[in-house]
Design a protein around this motif. Structure first.
Motif, short mmCIF file in Angstrom:
data_model
loop_
_atom_site.label_atom_id
_atom_site.label_comp_id
_atom_site.label_asym_id
_atom_site.label_seq_id
_atom_site.Cartn_x
_atom_site.Cartn_y
_atom_site.Cartn_z
N ARG A 191 0.83 -1.20 0.00
CA ARG A 191 0.00 0.00 0.00
C ARG A 191 0.87 1.26 0.00
N ALA A 202 -6.46 0.61 -3.03
CA ALA A 202 -7.80 0.31 -2.52
C ALA A 202 -7.72 -0.24 -1.10
N TRP A 206 -6.64 -7.86 -1.05
CA TRP A 206 -6.56 -8.49 -2.36
C TRP A 206 -6.34 -7.44 -3.46
N GLU A 207 -7.12 -6.36 -3.40
CA GLU A 207 -6.99 -5.30 -4.40
C GLU A 207 -5.61 -4.63 -4.33
N GLU A 210 -3.03 -7.06 -5.78
CA GLU A 210 -3.18 -7.16 -7.24
C GLU A 210 -2.54 -5.95 -7.91
N ALA A 211 -2.85 -4.76 -7.41
CA ALA A 211 -2.31 -3.53 -8.00
C ALA A 211 -0.79 -3.46 -7.83
N HIS A 236 -5.72 -16.71 -4.88
CA HIS A 236 -6.87 -16.95 -5.75
C HIS A 236 -7.49 -18.30 -5.38
N ASN A 279 -15.31 -13.93 -2.58
CA ASN A 279 -15.41 -13.30 -3.89
C ASN A 279 -16.79 -12.70 -4.13
N LEU A 282 -16.91 -9.49 -2.36
CA LEU A 282 -16.14 -8.49 -3.11
C LEU A 282 -16.94 -7.99 -4.32
N ARG A 283 -17.62 -8.92 -5.00
CA ARG A 283 -18.44 -8.51 -6.15
C ARG A 283 -19.52 -7.53 -5.74
N LEU A 286 -17.66 -4.17 -4.74
CA LEU A 286 -17.01 -3.45 -5.83
C LEU A 286 -17.95 -3.13 -6.98
N HIS A 287 -18.90 -4.04 -7.24
CA HIS A 287 -19.70 -3.90 -8.45
C HIS A 287 -21.21 -3.89 -8.20
#
Length: 337
Positions: A191, A202, A206-207, A210-211, A236, A279, A282-283, A286-287
């Motif tokens: 971070r 983020a 996990w985010e 990943e970044a 994963h 997951n 997270l979906r 995030l979405h």
């Protein structure tokens, strides 16, 4: 990357564009040769081609949004295939080695290395270790490149040698530390690195990871390199090695772009459920996609005969783009369809 031949407007008339640009027509022939070489290699080592559906009744378990559609006559809902992995993971209960070579459709922001629709090779094999699986991937890439281009030294990338390196070593180098931190210390360091680079960091671990791996590790890889043994935060759906505590996962990078990713997967529904539930959360976060009952048929199939299963996915256009020194957009078929 070499500049695109012809304007975007020209490429909308794709047949005429190819007729007027022999160099671009040659890319189509190279892709055909590449697909043929991939299939030939896999058939020779007893993989069975198993086409999987594009229209899927249930969401895949990754924390991503999927395109959705409805049957125009019945109103039934479907999700468009993001990856064939879960279908092949189910089939490998009965068939030892399978692959799918076909379209993948993803909610991506299209750029030089991302496309909404592209061609993906996805495989699954029972009782294959991470080491043996990585060797297979190296052999597959080198065989395919040599079959198509005669040599492993292509215009865009030299595949003569594919380096193998642990992710821990790459992370330590990126952070400038003797060894890679672990757990919360690793996430905090990642971070901080993102903040120093003025990149969005983020909230979720996990985010963040990943970044960090994308920008601090993958972006610095110029020659083809297979990174392996990922930290727990980036496991994963890969199994954790009990001795090292690292995920049995790998990623093949060339020119700062991931060409291939895979590993040894979880064995049973009891192992998959916590990951899928995470997951789904997270979906939703995030979405805005509400949680559902999860992939119940997938659970039933993997429990029928649990085994260590090695899978990997390879972006065909990314491999071709790496070889010819172009972008993914340049080598797509019907790029403005």
């Amino acid at each position: 990357m070499t500049a695109l031949t012809g304007s975007a407007s020209d490429r909308r008339f794709y047949g005429a564009f190819l007729k007027d640009n022999p160099r671009e027509r040659n890319l189509v022939l190279l892709k055909a040769d590449l697909l043929r070489a991939l299939r030939s290699f896999l058939h020779d080592i007893s993989y069975c081609e198993f086409p999987t559906p594009v229209l899927c009744r249930h969401r895949e378990s990754a924390p991503i949004p999927q395109f959705a559609t409805k049957h125009p006559l019945t109103g039934e809902g479907y999700h468009l295939k993001h990856s064939a992995e879960e279908h092949l993971r189910r089939v490998v209960t009965s068939l030892d080695r399978v692959y799918d070579l076909g379209p993948a459709i993803r909610a991506e922001r299209a750029d030089g290395s991302h496309a909404i629709e592209f061609t993906m090779l996805q495989t699954a094999a029972r009782d294959l270790t991470l080491t043996a699986g990585m060797r297979l991937v190296i052999d597959l890439i080198q065989h395919t490149v040599r079959s198509v281009f005669v040599t492993a030294v292509t215009r865009g990338t030299d595949f003569t040698t594919i380096k193998v390196r642990s992710v821990d070593d790459a992370i330590a180098e990126a952070l400038g530390t003797p060894t890679a931190p672990e757990g919360e210390e690793l996430v905090a360091a990642a971070r901080a690195w993102l903040n120093e680079q003025n990149l969005p960091a983020a909230v979720g671990a996990w985010e963040v990871m990943e970044a960090f791996v994308q920008h601090a590790v993958e972006a610095t890889v110029t020659t083809p390199t297979l990174l392996h043994s990922f930290p727990y935060e980036l496991r994963h759906n890969s199994r954790i090695d009990e001795e090292t505590g690292r995920a049995q996962r790998f990623s093949l990078i060339a020119g700062g772009v991931e060409l291939c990713d895979g590993g040894v997967k979880l064995r049973t529904s009891a192992e998959y459920r916590p990951m899928v539930e995470t997951n789904m959360a997270l979906r939703e976060e995030l979405h805005g996609i509400p949680a559902d009952s999860g992939p119940l048929e997938f659970y039933a199939d993997v429990d029928r005969d649990p085994a260590d299963v090695f899978t990997f996915g390879l972006g065909v256009e990314r491999l071709l783009a790496a070889c010819v020194g172009r972008t993914v957009a340049d080598v797509l078929s019907f790029p403005h369809h």
